[in-house]
Design a protein around this motif. Structure first.
Motif, mmCIF file in Angstrom:
data_model
loop_
_atom_site.group_PDB
_atom_site.id
_atom_site.type_symbol
_atom_site.label_atom_id
_atom_site.label_comp_id
_atom_site.label_asym_id
_atom_site.label_seq_id
_atom_site.Cartn_x
_atom_site.Cartn_y
_atom_site.Cartn_z
ATOM 1 N N ALA A 176 2.132 27.321 49.910
ATOM 2 C CA ALA A 176 1.307 26.444 49.173
ATOM 3 C C ALA A 176 1.860 24.934 49.135
ATOM 4 C CB ALA A 176 0.454 26.984 48.007
ATOM 5 N N CYS A 177 1.365 24.004 49.569
ATOM 6 C CA CYS A 177 1.864 22.642 49.645
ATOM 7 C C CYS A 177 0.923 21.952 48.663
ATOM 8 C CB CYS A 177 2.079 21.948 50.972
ATOM 9 S SG CYS A 177 3.073 22.717 52.122
ATOM 10 N N LEU A 178 1.344 21.604 47.517
ATOM 11 C CA LEU A 178 0.290 20.801 46.788
ATOM 12 C C LEU A 178 0.887 19.399 46.580
ATOM 13 C CD1 LEU A 178 -0.068 23.110 43.577
ATOM 14 C CD2 LEU A 178 -1.659 23.106 45.629
ATOM 15 N N TRP A 179 -0.197 18.383 46.573
ATOM 16 C CA TRP A 179 0.132 16.851 46.382
ATOM 17 C C TRP A 179 -0.836 16.078 45.574
ATOM 18 C CZ3 TRP A 179 -2.144 12.409 49.307
ATOM 19 C CH2 TRP A 179 -1.102 11.260 49.407
ATOM 20 N N ASP A 180 -0.117 15.173 44.990
ATOM 21 C CA ASP A 180 -1.284 14.395 43.930
ATOM 22 C C ASP A 180 -1.073 13.128 44.471
ATOM 23 O OD1 ASP A 180 -1.885 12.369 41.902
ATOM 24 O OD2 ASP A 180 -1.742 14.375 40.402
ATOM 25 N N ARG A 181 -2.200 12.716 45.128
ATOM 26 C CA ARG A 181 -2.049 11.399 45.705
ATOM 27 C C ARG A 181 -1.959 10.099 44.841
ATOM 28 N NH1 ARG A 181 -5.142 10.230 49.321
ATOM 29 N NH2 ARG A 181 -5.895 12.256 49.955
ATOM 30 N N ASN A 182 -2.395 10.437 43.421
ATOM 31 C CA ASN A 182 -1.989 9.262 42.529
ATOM 32 C C ASN A 182 -0.592 9.205 41.944
ATOM 33 O OD1 ASN A 182 -4.689 8.693 42.467
ATOM 34 N ND2 ASN A 182 -5.284 9.974 40.924
ATOM 35 N N ALA A 183 -0.012 10.287 41.588
ATOM 36 C CA ALA A 183 1.260 10.300 41.244
ATOM 37 C C ALA A 183 2.241 10.323 42.267
ATOM 38 C CB ALA A 183 1.506 11.728 40.287
ATOM 39 N N LYS A 184 2.054 10.655 43.537
ATOM 40 C CA LYS A 184 2.847 10.522 44.726
ATOM 41 C C LYS A 184 3.979 11.519 44.545
ATOM 42 C CE LYS A 184 0.728 7.364 47.162
ATOM 43 N NZ LYS A 184 -0.420 7.039 46.356
ATOM 44 N N VAL A 185 3.536 12.827 43.982
ATOM 45 C CA VAL A 185 4.541 13.819 43.770
ATOM 46 C C VAL A 185 3.887 15.034 44.654
ATOM 47 C CG1 VAL A 185 3.582 14.577 41.799
ATOM 48 C CG2 VAL A 185 5.679 15.244 42.054
ATOM 49 N N GLY A 186 4.628 16.022 45.272
ATOM 50 C CA GLY A 186 4.375 17.079 45.837
ATOM 51 C C GLY A 186 5.370 18.224 45.743
ATOM 52 N N GLY A 187 4.716 19.333 46.367
ATOM 53 C CA GLY A 187 5.662 20.516 46.059
ATOM 54 C C GLY A 187 5.090 21.649 46.836
ATOM 55 N N MET A 188 6.245 22.678 47.064
ATOM 56 C CA MET A 188 5.932 23.791 47.958
ATOM 57 C C MET A 188 6.436 25.058 47.376
ATOM 58 S SD MET A 188 7.270 24.813 51.614
ATOM 59 C CE MET A 188 6.801 23.594 52.791
ATOM 60 N N ASN A 189 5.651 26.406 47.577
ATOM 61 C CA ASN A 189 6.290 27.372 47.066
ATOM 62 C C ASN A 189 6.254 28.337 48.562
ATOM 63 O OD1 ASN A 189 3.605 28.296 47.384
ATOM 64 N ND2 ASN A 189 3.287 28.538 45.172
ATOM 65 N N HIS A 190 6.898 29.628 48.289
ATOM 66 C CA HIS A 190 6.795 30.453 49.248
ATOM 67 C C HIS A 190 6.740 31.885 48.587
ATOM 68 C CE1 HIS A 190 9.089 32.467 53.149
ATOM 69 N NE2 HIS A 190 8.102 33.243 52.510
ATOM 70 N N PHE A 191 5.615 32.436 48.572
ATOM 71 C CA PHE A 191 5.456 33.833 47.961
ATOM 72 C C PHE A 191 5.323 34.989 49.050
ATOM 73 C CE2 PHE A 191 0.990 32.050 47.576
ATOM 74 C CZ PHE A 191 0.297 33.336 48.005
ATOM 75 N N MET A 192 5.612 36.099 48.524
ATOM 76 C CA MET A 192 5.559 37.287 49.776
ATOM 77 C C MET A 192 4.427 38.294 49.294
ATOM 78 S SD MET A 192 9.322 38.634 49.531
ATOM 79 C CE MET A 192 9.280 39.536 50.725
ATOM 80 N N LEU A 193 4.042 38.301 48.035
ATOM 81 C CA LEU A 193 2.616 39.214 47.853
ATOM 82 C C LEU A 193 1.858 38.783 46.793
ATOM 83 C CD1 LEU A 193 5.033 42.398 47.598
ATOM 84 C CD2 LEU A 193 3.415 42.178 49.263
ATOM 85 N N PRO A 194 0.619 39.065 46.724
ATOM 86 C CA PRO A 194 -0.400 38.525 45.875
ATOM 87 C C PRO A 194 0.131 38.730 44.457
ATOM 88 C CG PRO A 194 -1.552 39.688 47.607
ATOM 89 C CD PRO A 194 -0.053 39.959 47.632
ATOM 90 N N ASP A 195 0.540 40.008 43.999
ATOM 91 C CA ASP A 195 0.882 40.357 42.697
ATOM 92 C C ASP A 195 1.878 41.547 42.837
ATOM 93 O OD1 ASP A 195 -0.391 43.067 42.755
ATOM 94 O OD2 ASP A 195 -2.250 41.914 42.928
ATOM 95 N N ALA A 196 2.575 41.791 41.421
ATOM 96 C CA ALA A 196 3.416 42.659 41.453
ATOM 97 C C ALA A 196 2.996 44.229 41.324
ATOM 98 C CB ALA A 196 4.289 42.291 40.307
ATOM 99 N N GLY A 197 1.644 44.369 41.095
ATOM 100 C CA GLY A 197 1.332 45.721 40.823
ATOM 101 C C GLY A 197 1.484 46.399 39.575
ATOM 102 N N ASP A 198 2.698 47.015 39.596
ATOM 103 C CA ASP A 198 3.311 48.011 38.540
ATOM 104 C C ASP A 198 4.103 47.152 37.743
ATOM 105 O OD1 ASP A 198 5.230 47.952 40.270
ATOM 106 O OD2 ASP A 198 5.425 50.172 40.236
ATOM 107 N N GLY A 199 4.316 45.907 37.921
ATOM 108 C CA GLY A 199 5.249 45.027 36.970
ATOM 109 C C GLY A 199 6.059 44.098 37.993
ATOM 110 N N GLY A 200 7.142 43.465 37.013
ATOM 111 C CA GLY A 200 7.793 42.301 37.507
ATOM 112 C C GLY A 200 7.143 41.180 38.093
#
Length: 223
Positions: free
Chosen positions: A74-98
């Motif tokens: 997911a790449c997020l950007w704020d056009r007013n603050a001119k700041v952005g970021g990206m993450n990289h995740f493998m699974l929706p949730d951890a299920g039983d913990g973690g």
């Protein structure tokens, strides 16, 4: 007479170094923050590579890049603050913990948004570009890791009222994603699905993690 060394004889570390790159390499990363910095010869700029479970937020146009199989960036950007970021995740949730890991969607999204806000972004003015969720391993469609990841991130962004201005998701392709956080520009390159060895290993690990316990859009720039 002063002699100068021809460019082709100079060490590559000299050719591909800059004060900003050295400054980035000297950073002490926060937990989960990407730390693999390099000079990208194609875009001719300093770059950081996001590995699974990592994120990076910045307010200058360095290149943030990652490679995806069934994972989501997911790449997020704020056009007013001119700041952005990206993450990289493998699974929706951890299920039983973690769940307190950037490998999982809920934590990865919260981490990215919180870091954006620390740099001046506002939830009210965020927009998103979403990539990944490909079915890159044949014969594993019953597990639907990519579909689950895609459904999760789209639902999350809808709940948070963050508009998705473009996306390139699902299908069978691994993807290389490049994002420039100060301008919000994102580009994606679909990779050949025939031999993504590292992505296959990554996705098989993710797929095993989501097996039941009792079984043991918009426009996107291409480059």
């Amino acid at each position: 007479m002063t002699l100068t060394t021809p460019a082709f004889n100079r060490p590559s570390s000299t050719l591909n170094s800059s004060p900003r790159l050295e400054q980035l390499k000297a950073r002490v990363p926060k937990p989960g923050e990407a730390s693999f910095f390099f000079y990208d010869a194609h875009f001719k700029t300093e770059a950081v590579k996001i590995l699974p479970g990592e994120y990076f937020v910045y307010n200058e146009d360095v290149l943030i890049m990652t490679t995806l199989g069934s994972c989501i960036a997911a790449c997020l950007w704020d056009r007013n603050a001119k700041v952005g970021g990206m993450n990289h995740f493998m699974l929706p949730d951890a299920g039983d913990g973690g769940a307190d890991s950037g490998r999982y969607g809920s934590y990865a999204m919260e981490l990215l948004i919180n870091e954006m806000m620390k740099k001046g972004a506002s939830r009210m003015t965020l927009e998103a570009k979403v990539f990944g969720g490909g079915a890159v391993i044949s014969g594993m469609s019953t597990i639907n890791v990519g579909e689950r990841n895609t459904a999760f991130v789209m639902d999350y962004l809808k709940t948070e009222r963050i508009p998705v201005v473009s996306k390139d998701v699902l299908e069978i392709y691994p993807r290389k994603v490049c994002f420039f956080p100060a301008s919000g520009k994102a580009m994606v390159k679909r990779l050949a699905p025939t031999n993504p060895d590292a992505l296959v290993a990554q996705d098989r690990a993710a797929a095993k993690r989501v097996l039941p316990q009792n079984t043991g859009g918009g426009s996107v720039d291409l480059f």
